[in-house]
Design an enzyme around this catalytic site. Structure first.
Site, PDB file in Angstrom:
ATOM      1  N   ARG A  35       0.770  -1.201   0.139  1.00 49.87           N
ATOM      2  CA  ARG A  35      -0.075  -0.018  -0.029  1.00 49.87           C
ATOM      3  C   ARG A  35       0.919   1.247  -0.103  1.00 49.87           C
ATOM      4  NH1 ARG A  35      -3.121  -3.326   3.435  1.00 49.87           N
ATOM      5  NH2 ARG A  35      -4.876  -4.037   2.218  1.00 49.87           N
ATOM      6  N   LYS A  87       3.365  11.775 -11.266  1.00 52.35           N
ATOM      7  CA  LYS A  87       2.635  10.736 -12.290  1.00 52.35           C
ATOM      8  C   LYS A  87       3.350   9.386 -12.391  1.00 52.35           C
ATOM      9  CE  LYS A  87      -0.124  13.841 -15.111  1.00 52.35           C
ATOM     10  NZ  LYS A  87      -0.323  14.195 -16.639  1.00 52.35           N
ATOM     11  N   LYS A 100       7.873  23.387 -13.438  1.00 51.78           N
ATOM     12  CA  LYS A 100       6.923  22.044 -13.437  1.00 51.78           C
ATOM     13  C   LYS A 100       6.612  21.915 -11.812  1.00 51.78           C
ATOM     14  CE  LYS A 100       5.728  17.407 -14.272  1.00 51.78           C
ATOM     15  NZ  LYS A 100       6.093  16.279 -15.089  1.00 51.78           N
ATOM     16  N   GLU A 121      -4.130  17.120 -11.882  1.00 50.34           N
ATOM     17  CA  GLU A 121      -4.524  17.619 -13.218  1.00 50.34           C
ATOM     18  C   GLU A 121      -6.037  17.950 -13.215  1.00 50.34           C
ATOM     19  OE1 GLU A 121      -2.063  16.231 -16.431  1.00 50.34           O
ATOM     20  OE2 GLU A 121      -3.824  16.710 -17.830  1.00 50.34           O
ATOM     21  N   ARG A 153      -2.599  22.369 -14.360  1.00 49.75           N
ATOM     22  CA  ARG A 153      -1.580  21.557 -14.698  1.00 49.75           C
ATOM     23  C   ARG A 153      -1.649  21.016 -16.372  1.00 49.75           C
ATOM     24  NH1 ARG A 153       1.139  16.140 -11.381  1.00 49.75           N
ATOM     25  NH2 ARG A 153       2.393  15.636 -12.958  1.00 49.75           N
ATOM     26  N   ASN A 165       0.780  20.155 -21.052  1.00 54.14           N
ATOM     27  CA  ASN A 165       0.564  19.247 -22.066  1.00 54.14           C
ATOM     28  C   ASN A 165       0.414  20.257 -23.334  1.00 54.14           C
ATOM     29  OD1 ASN A 165      -0.106  17.102 -20.485  1.00 54.14           O
ATOM     30  ND2 ASN A 165      -2.214  17.705 -20.332  1.00 54.14           N
ATOM     31  N   HIS A 169       1.030  18.406 -26.669  1.00 54.76           N
ATOM     32  CA  HIS A 169       1.043  17.138 -26.427  1.00 54.76           C
ATOM     33  C   HIS A 169      -0.296  16.513 -27.152  1.00 54.76           C
ATOM     34  CE1 HIS A 169       4.508  17.451 -23.896  1.00 54.76           C
ATOM     35  NE2 HIS A 169       4.524  16.293 -23.563  1.00 54.76           N
ATOM     36  N   HIS A 180       0.716  13.637 -29.228  1.00 51.33           N
ATOM     37  CA  HIS A 180       0.210  11.990 -28.694  1.00 51.33           C
ATOM     38  C   HIS A 180      -0.442  11.480 -30.045  1.00 51.33           C
ATOM     39  CE1 HIS A 180       0.068  12.796 -24.051  1.00 51.33           C
ATOM     40  NE2 HIS A 180       1.248  12.516 -24.547  1.00 51.33           N
ATOM     41  N   HIS A 232       9.500  10.657 -28.095  1.00 43.58           N
ATOM     42  CA  HIS A 232       8.478  11.466 -27.433  1.00 43.58           C
ATOM     43  C   HIS A 232       8.580  13.256 -27.681  1.00 43.58           C
ATOM     44  CE1 HIS A 232       5.308  12.845 -24.757  1.00 43.58           C
ATOM     45  NE2 HIS A 232       6.145  13.623 -24.138  1.00 43.58           N
TER      46      HIS A 232
HETATM   47  N1  LIG Z   1       5.656  10.489 -15.241  1.00 42.12           N
HETATM   48  C1  LIG Z   1       5.528  11.533 -16.083  1.00 42.12           C
HETATM   49  O1  LIG Z   1       5.249  12.620 -15.702  1.00 42.12           O
HETATM   50  C2  LIG Z   1       6.098  11.524 -17.480  1.00 42.12           C
HETATM   51  C3  LIG Z   1       6.170  12.492 -18.213  1.00 42.12           C
HETATM   52  C4  LIG Z   1       6.907  12.356 -19.370  1.00 42.12           C
HETATM   53  C5  LIG Z   1       7.292  11.148 -19.714  1.00 42.12           C
HETATM   54  N2  LIG Z   1       7.237  10.188 -19.186  1.00 42.12           N
HETATM   55  C6  LIG Z   1       7.626   8.700 -19.681  1.00 42.12           C
HETATM   56  O2  LIG Z   1       8.696   8.655 -19.805  1.00 42.12           O
HETATM   57  C7  LIG Z   1       8.948   7.586 -20.535  1.00 42.12           C
HETATM   58  C8  LIG Z   1      10.299   8.046 -21.509  1.00 42.12           C
HETATM   59  O3  LIG Z   1      11.399   8.334 -20.740  1.00 42.12           O
HETATM   60  P1  LIG Z   1      12.784   8.845 -21.472  1.00 42.12           P
HETATM   61  O4  LIG Z   1      12.809   9.636 -22.568  1.00 42.12           O
HETATM   62  O5  LIG Z   1      13.712   9.161 -20.442  1.00 42.12           O
HETATM   63  O6  LIG Z   1      12.859   7.404 -22.090  1.00 42.12           O
HETATM   64  P2  LIG Z   1      13.884   5.899 -21.566  1.00 42.12           P
HETATM   65  O7  LIG Z   1      13.680   5.714 -19.908  1.00 42.12           O
HETATM   66  O8  LIG Z   1      13.262   4.819 -22.302  1.00 42.12           O
HETATM   67  O9  LIG Z   1      15.393   6.293 -21.732  1.00 42.12           O
HETATM   68  C9  LIG Z   1      15.951   6.544 -22.993  1.00 42.12           C
HETATM   69  C10 LIG Z   1      17.052   5.764 -23.537  1.00 42.12           C
HETATM   70  O10 LIG Z   1      18.125   6.058 -22.910  1.00 42.12           O
HETATM   71  C11 LIG Z   1      18.938   5.327 -22.102  1.00 42.12           C
HETATM   72  N3  LIG Z   1      19.514   5.913 -21.030  1.00 42.12           N
HETATM   73  C12 LIG Z   1      19.238   6.419 -19.885  1.00 42.12           C
HETATM   74  N4  LIG Z   1      19.782   7.201 -19.314  1.00 42.12           N
HETATM   75  C13 LIG Z   1      21.103   7.078 -19.812  1.00 42.12           C
HETATM   76  C14 LIG Z   1      22.153   7.883 -19.878  1.00 42.12           C
HETATM   77  N5  LIG Z   1      22.730   8.749 -18.645  1.00 42.12           N
HETATM   78  N6  LIG Z   1      23.295   7.634 -20.531  1.00 42.12           N
HETATM   79  C15 LIG Z   1      23.030   6.632 -21.585  1.00 42.12           C
HETATM   80  N7  LIG Z   1      21.784   5.936 -21.918  1.00 42.12           N
HETATM   81  C16 LIG Z   1      20.806   6.487 -20.906  1.00 42.12           C
HETATM   82  C17 LIG Z   1      17.993   4.360 -21.674  1.00 42.12           C
HETATM   83  O11 LIG Z   1      18.441   2.944 -21.386  1.00 42.12           O
HETATM   84  C18 LIG Z   1      16.876   4.195 -22.820  1.00 42.12           C
HETATM   85  O12 LIG Z   1      17.457   3.299 -23.758  1.00 42.12           O
HETATM   86  C19 LIG Z   1       7.899   7.312 -21.481  1.00 42.12           C
HETATM   87  O13 LIG Z   1       7.349   5.932 -20.802  1.00 42.12           O
HETATM   88  C20 LIG Z   1       6.964   8.583 -20.954  1.00 42.12           C
HETATM   89  O14 LIG Z   1       5.585   7.920 -20.780  1.00 42.12           O
HETATM   90  C21 LIG Z   1       6.468  10.078 -17.939  1.00 42.12           C
HETATM   91 ZN   LIG Z   2       6.046  15.251 -22.614  1.00 40.88          ZN
END
Ligand SMILES: NC(=O)c1ccc[n+]([C@@H]2O[C@H](COP(=O)([O-])OP(=O)(O)OC[C@H]3O[C@@H](n4cnc5c(N)ncnc54)[C@H](O)[C@@H]3O)[C@@H](O)[C@H]2O)c1
Ligand SMILES: [Zn+2]
Length: 360
Positions: free
Chosen positions: A121, A143, A227, A237, A241, A245, A248, A252, A265
């Site tokens: 939990r 999130k 942020k 949101e 908030r 977006n 987005h 999206h 992204h």
């Molecule tokens: N929670 C939120 O508010 C929120 C907001 C935006 C995006 N997201 C989520 O985030 C995700 C995307 O995150 P991301 O863009 O970080 O992608 P990711 O976590 O897939 O990382 C991208 C790539 O970079 C590599 N990597 C990470 N750090 C590294 C480093 N320091 N050196 C070398 N390689 C490295 C990873 O292994 C991966 O292959 C999506 O799932 C998206 O839905 C969440």
């Molecule tokens: Zn984004």
């Protein structure tokens, strides 16, 4: 080292930003008096780069730690992997006072936060974001979630970390395309909130792309401040908030239409930001100068701004009307009024949207 606070009453937490601070995480967590059991969650790529530093820092602070690795990739941000993590946590007898540490990009951060929110939990978790996107966006704000095969981020929760610990040096090993994709979110903060920050991003573009330490610290700090300010006012949101977006709604739809494979992204969001600015001009809200400044900024950071010709505007329109943020058929757009100020706009005529997507 810069320290910011996300103000959320008794769930407030600090964001610490600095260069070379990864090895200080153990001491910091010891000071925060978490129970000594800690599990680091990462992927093999990131763990091979930074796992030793983090694990030895935790051990030197007398924390009892182990790690669980998830395969690298968005497709592993799923329920099966979170179940696997829970199994490992139970096997290692993590209790309700224990803490999870997310070491990686947004995928690892979202999944770790989700597991932390449901394990017994809810247990503590700490974010060690290693991509620019995670450092300026996903690690802050609470999130969390995993994907379902019927939709992205469809299983999740609002659950805040106890600490976000950002070592900007980790960006030195990140692929440049990933870095620039993260810049789309940084540019977004300039457009929605702070025109002089937008100017800074234009003025210092070479330093930023060259990973100059001071410039990185400045852009990450300002992005997190913005942020944090937005999230503190509207954690779940229910209102403002939504300005986060910007870009987005269309972004999206582009990601869905291209099966999340063609664009990162931030790249899809970049196109979305430009097209949503164009929509603002069609609605006679923004002027031509605003739209072209946004497009020029995207060019400077080698981000796309135009929709590729093979993507059908009708298909995007359909995805937007099915988006989970579309309520009772009302699409919601974040529309720039000028650089630094946006409004939330519903009730946009479909012809105007189509014109923005598909200029004559
Ligand atoms: N929670 C939120 O508010 C929120 C907001 C935006 C995006 N997201 C989520 O985030 C995700 C995307 O995150 P991301 O863009 O970080 O992608 P990711 O976590 O897939 O990382 C991208 C790539 O970079 C590599 N990597 C990470 N750090 C590294 C480093 N320091 N050196 C070398 N390689 C490295 C990873 O292994 C991966 O292959 C999506 O799932 C998206 O839905 C969440
Ligand atoms: Zn984004």
């Amino acid at each position: 080292m810069d320290i910011l606070t996300v103000n959320l009453g008794n769930r407030s937490y600090d964001i610490v930003i600095g260069s070379g601070i990864l090895s200080g995480i153990g001491e910091k967590m010891r000071q925060m008096r978490f129970s000594p059991k800690v599990c680091v969650i990462s992927n093999p790529a990131v763990f091979s780069l930074y796992g030793d530093t983090v694990m030895s820092s935790l051990e030197e602070a007398y924390l009892e730690c182990f790690h669980v690795l998830i395969p690298d990739g968005e497709e592993y941000k799923n329920f099966q992997q979170s179940y696997h993590v829970v199994t490992e946590l139970l096997g290692n007898k993590l209790d309700r006072q224990s803490c999870l540490v997310a070491l990686g990009g947004g995928v690892i951060g979202d999944l770790t936060g989700f597991v932390a929110s449901v394990y017994m939990r809810g247990i503590h978790f700490v974010q060690l974001p290693t991509t620019l996107l995670a450092q300026v966006d996903s690690s802050v704000g609470g999130k969390t979630g995993v994907n379902h095969h019927l939709g992205k981020n469809m299983i999740g929760s609002f659950y805040q970390p106890r600490l976000v610990w950002i070592d900007t040096d980790t960006l030195r090993t990140l692929a440049q395309r990933q870095f620039l994709s993260g810049m789309a979110e940084v540019i977004k903060y300039g457009v929605i909130w702070d025109g002089s920050f937008f100017d800074y991003l234009m003025r210092k573009n070479q330093k930023i792309i060259g990973l100059d330490r001071d410039a990185l610290r400045t852009i990450i700090k300002r992005s997190c401040q913005i942020k944090a300010a937005v999230v503190s006012q509207d954690e779940r949101e229910e209102g403002m908030r939504a300005i986060l977006n910007y870009g987005h709604t269309i972004g999206h739809a582009i990601e869905t239409e291209t099966n999340y494979t063609r664009f990162l992204h931030g790249e899809a969001v970049a196109i979305g930001m430009h097209l949503e600015a164009r929509l603002s001009r069609i609605l006679k809200i923004a002027d031509d100068g605003t739209v072209s400044r946004i497009r020029e900024m995207l060019d400077v950071y080698s981000l796309p701004s135009a929709l590729p010709k093979d993507i059908q505007c009708n298909a995007l329109f359909k995805h937007m009307s099915l988006d989970k943020k579309t309520l009772e058929g009302q699409m919601k757009f974040i529309i720039p009024e000028q650089i630094g100020k946006v409004r939330i706009q519903t009730g946009v005529h479909p012809d105007d949207i189509k014109e923005a997507l598909n200029p004559a």
